[in-house]
Design an enzyme around this catalytic site. Structure first.
Site, PDB file in Angstrom:
ATOM      1  N   VAL A 174       0.694  -4.070   5.927  1.00 36.08           N
ATOM      2  CA  VAL A 174      -0.519  -3.451   6.484  1.00 36.08           C
ATOM      3  C   VAL A 174      -1.700  -4.401   6.344  1.00 36.08           C
ATOM      4  CG1 VAL A 174      -2.122  -1.512   6.271  1.00 36.08           C
ATOM      5  CG2 VAL A 174       0.348  -1.162   5.901  1.00 36.08           C
ATOM      6  N   LYS A 175      -2.361  -4.652   7.457  1.00 35.76           N
ATOM      7  CA  LYS A 175      -3.519  -5.557   7.452  1.00 35.76           C
ATOM      8  C   LYS A 175      -4.799  -4.730   7.377  1.00 35.76           C
ATOM      9  CE  LYS A 175      -3.805  -9.900  10.064  1.00 35.76           C
ATOM     10  NZ  LYS A 175      -3.843 -10.494  11.423  1.00 35.76           N
ATOM     11  N   VAL A 176      -5.673  -5.059   6.413  1.00 30.58           N
ATOM     12  CA  VAL A 176      -6.975  -4.393   6.347  1.00 30.58           C
ATOM     13  C   VAL A 176      -8.069  -5.453   6.386  1.00 30.58           C
ATOM     14  CG1 VAL A 176      -6.084  -2.418   5.027  1.00 30.58           C
ATOM     15  CG2 VAL A 176      -7.070  -4.364   3.805  1.00 30.58           C
TER      16      VAL A 176
END
Ligand code: G3P
Length: 217
Positions: A82-84
């Site tokens: 997951v990219k934040v």
């Protein structure tokens, strides 16, 4: 150093996988938005193609939204990371998702201080953008050198994922500096293969061999 493809285009990725050099993929909302199909379906198919970490970015900007989306993205396939985006909400969301053993890639990193905070909250990857720094006359690879130094000194497990790569020299410098991963657009990966002397050398070998085949006796 691992090599990721910075693309959401299935054909581009499928063309590179057989070369045996692709260790993963990074996407972002801009790249995914150009693929037309359902983004979750595209991500699923990229995971099937690559069998390595595939970064997929949240578009929520609040902590609750990022964590909710992060859980949904992680549920698409075990390869999803997951990219934040870096910022207080992103750092808090990373902290919460990492506690649930969901791998997180903190993106849009432009300073050593940001990279330090990303590692402190258990990011799997931190993504400094070297090309966009170069674009504003700030040497992006200097940042990579600083982050390598900090992560080694603190023995952080976070991996440095060099992003916003524009060409082969970014890849070579990243490897020399000890970065863990470089994510490259397909064009930059193709350029890694090029050297005129290789082409000239092969041409001469083949010409010499062909001439020898024609000699009588
Ligand atoms: O995917 C993140 C990053 O690599 C995009 O960088 O500068 O090529 O848009 P850029």
């Amino acid at each position: 150093m691992k090599l990721f493809v910075d693309s959401a285009n299935l054909d581009e990725i499928a063309a590179l996988v057989p070369l045996g050099i692709v260790d993963g993929v990074t996407t972002n909302p801009s790249l995914l938005s150009t693929q037309g199909d359902d983004p979750r379906e595209v991500l699923k198919r990229i995971c099937e193609l690559v069998q390595g970490p595939v970064s997929a970015e949240v578009v929520a900007t609040d902590v609750e939204g990022m964590v909710r989306e992060g859980r949904e993205l992680a549920a698409i396939d075990p390869h999803i990371v997951v990219k934040v985006p870096f910022g207080k909400p992103g750092v808090q969301a990373c902290h919460m998702l990492a506690a649930e053993e969901i791998r997180v890639n903190v993106t849009l990193v432009f300073s050593a201080a940001q990279a330090l905070l990303a590692a402190k909250v258990g990011a799997t990857f931190a993504s400094p953008f070297v090309g966009r720094l170069d674009d504003i006359a700030t040497p992006g690879m200097d940042l990579i050198g600083q982050i390598v130094e900090i992560y080694e000194a603190a023995a952080f497990s976070t991996e440095i994922l060099v992003a916003s790569v524009r060409g082969p020299m970014h890849v070579v410098e990243a490897a020399r500096l000890g970065a863990d991963i470089c994510t490259c657009p397909p064009k930059a990966i193709d350029a890694l293969f090029n050297h005129p002397l290789t082409d000239i050398g092969l041409e001469k070998f083949l010409a010499d061999w062909a001439r020898a085949q024609q000699r009588p006796g």
